[in-house]
Enzyme design. Structure first.
Site, PDB file in Angstrom:
ATOM      1  N   ASN A  63       0.973  -1.184  -0.156  1.00  0.00           N
ATOM      2  CA  ASN A  63      -0.140   0.157   0.065  1.00  0.00           C
ATOM      3  C   ASN A  63       0.984   1.209   0.015  1.00  0.00           C
ATOM      4  O   ASN A  63       0.658   2.261  -0.896  1.00  0.00           O
ATOM      5  CB  ASN A  63      -0.892  -0.030   1.037  1.00  0.00           C
ATOM      6  CG  ASN A  63      -1.758  -0.973   0.916  1.00  0.00           C
ATOM      7  OD1 ASN A  63      -1.728  -2.082   1.122  1.00  0.00           O
ATOM      8  ND2 ASN A  63      -3.169  -0.886   0.947  1.00  0.00           N
ATOM      9  N   LYS A  67       1.089   3.852  -3.325  1.00  0.00           N
ATOM     10  CA  LYS A  67       0.393   5.007  -2.965  1.00  0.00           C
ATOM     11  C   LYS A  67       0.752   6.167  -2.444  1.00  0.00           C
ATOM     12  O   LYS A  67       0.157   7.466  -2.679  1.00  0.00           O
ATOM     13  CB  LYS A  67      -1.136   4.754  -2.193  1.00  0.00           C
ATOM     14  CG  LYS A  67      -1.940   3.621  -2.588  1.00  0.00           C
ATOM     15  CD  LYS A  67      -3.010   3.284  -1.561  1.00  0.00           C
ATOM     16  CE  LYS A  67      -4.016   2.269  -2.205  1.00  0.00           C
ATOM     17  NZ  LYS A  67      -5.083   1.815  -1.365  1.00  0.00           N
ATOM     18  N   SER A 152      -2.328   5.000  11.130  1.00  0.00           N
ATOM     19  CA  SER A 152      -3.241   4.378  11.656  1.00  0.00           C
ATOM     20  C   SER A 152      -2.629   3.129  12.808  1.00  0.00           C
ATOM     21  O   SER A 152      -1.979   3.653  13.743  1.00  0.00           O
ATOM     22  CB  SER A 152      -4.061   3.857  10.869  1.00  0.00           C
ATOM     23  OG  SER A 152      -5.515   3.570  11.454  1.00  0.00           O
ATOM     24  N   ASP A 229     -10.986  13.359   9.265  1.00  0.00           N
ATOM     25  CA  ASP A 229     -10.833  12.039   9.606  1.00  0.00           C
ATOM     26  C   ASP A 229     -12.023  11.401  10.252  1.00  0.00           C
ATOM     27  O   ASP A 229     -12.233  11.889  11.580  1.00  0.00           O
ATOM     28  CB  ASP A 229      -9.616  11.543  10.286  1.00  0.00           C
ATOM     29  CG  ASP A 229      -8.947  10.180  10.391  1.00  0.00           C
ATOM     30  OD1 ASP A 229      -9.950   9.351  10.507  1.00  0.00           O
ATOM     31  OD2 ASP A 229      -7.804   9.977  10.637  1.00  0.00           O
ATOM     32  N   HIS A 262      -8.450  10.053   6.271  1.00  0.00           N
ATOM     33  CA  HIS A 262      -7.703   8.847   7.021  1.00  0.00           C
ATOM     34  C   HIS A 262      -6.945   8.246   5.791  1.00  0.00           C
ATOM     35  O   HIS A 262      -6.419   7.498   5.932  1.00  0.00           O
ATOM     36  CB  HIS A 262      -8.526   7.889   7.777  1.00  0.00           C
ATOM     37  CG  HIS A 262      -7.770   7.023   8.749  1.00  0.00           C
ATOM     38  ND1 HIS A 262      -7.170   7.591   9.911  1.00  0.00           N
ATOM     39  CD2 HIS A 262      -7.631   5.799   8.392  1.00  0.00           C
ATOM     40  CE1 HIS A 262      -6.677   6.345  10.314  1.00  0.00           C
ATOM     41  NE2 HIS A 262      -6.896   5.532   9.792  1.00  0.00           N
TER      42      HIS A 262
END
Length: 284
Positions: A63, A67, A152, A229, A262
């Site tokens: 990821n 990204k 996160s 978020d 987020h």
């Protein structure tokens, strides 16, 4: 299976290479993937400092690599990016895939104490096994100069790992981290299942609790949090961590970014600042 890493794929980017590897992890008891971004090098003997990136719930090692766009500044600053996976995979433990916020893709960067989840030892994998594997197999990496960051659940991992291993990492940063998992639904679910009911075991993996023990920091903690978020008020609780840092005088730069959510759109918007934050600490 060989615990030595084998290359799975390679893609050139900003003059360097994203390379994905597979290896057998004795710590986790399964095959694992991780990705390294190697910046361009002018000399074969040059060694790059490393920045570990810990991803969030449901993510893999890919990821961040795909990204975030972190490679542009990592390339110019000469920092290797290391992205491990977020949990063991392929063990087929009953219930491991029943929910997106627990089990596969949700290792929480801890060492589980409950027998059923004994393979969930992402803390030892990130702190012990992976750095050793890198230093033994990639001479172009200087694993003695390392920093750590994450998003996160991975922000939770980065903060707790950093605070418990101040001798191993030069700096830490996080995007929308779960800073007080003991007091949020994601953390309570994970900790109850992985660690059991003993709250003192939970405190060992809660950044807001740990900062009071390990607050003699050489580098400022950098946290970016999106104001839009949807998890801000019930899961992430940055104000709790900010308050704990203030109490002990720990250096924290918490930036609340208006309008950001987020997602990786948020991460890509501010990742350059984080890479430079770490570059400064790693070049010292």
């Amino acid at each position: 299976m060989d615990s030595k890493p084998t290359e799975v794929s390679s893609s050139k980017m900003f003059g360097g290479f994203n390379k994905r590897y597979k290896h057998f992890s004795p710590t986790l008891g399964c095959s694992m993937n991780f990705t390294i971004y190697f910046p361009p090098s002018s000399s074969p003997s040059h060694k790059f400092p490393v920045l570990y990136w810990l991803s969030g719930l449901t993510c893999t090692d890919e990821n961040f690599i795909i990204k975030s766009g972190a490679q542009r500044v990592a390339s110019s600053e000469g920092i290797a990016l290391i992205a491990p996976d977020t949990s063991p995979r392929g063990l087929n433990v009953e219930g491991e895939s029943e929910s997106w916020d627990f089990g596969v893709g949700a290792g929480f960067y801890l060492n589980a104490k409950q027998e059923k989840w004994k393979n969930w030892r992402m803390y030892d994998y990130v702190v012990k096994e992976l750095p050793l594997l890198l230093s033994e197999n990639f001479p172009q990496l200087d694993t003695s100069r390392a920093s750590i960051s994450g998003h996160s659940m991975g922000g939770h991992g980065a903060l707790t790992i950093y605070l418990k291993n101040l001798d191993k990492y030069k700096s830490v940063s996080a995007f929308a981290p779960i800073v007080n998992p003991m007091n949020c639904p994601w953390g309570q679910k994970a900790f109850t299942n992985y660690l059991g009911e003993n709250k003192s075991d939970w405190e060992e993996y809660d950044a807001t609790c740990l900062i009071s023990k390990f607050h003699d920091l050489s580098a400022t903690i950098l946290i970016d949090q999106g104001e839009a978020d949807s998890f801000l008020h019930n899961q992430l609780l940055p104000n709790k961590f900010e308050e704990a840092c203030r109490k002990v005088g720990a250096p924290l730069l918490l930036r609340v970014q208006p309008g950001y959510d987020h997602s990786y759109y948020f991460i890509a918007s501010f990742i350059d600042d984080h890479i430079r934050h770490h570059a400064q600490a790693l070049q010292l």
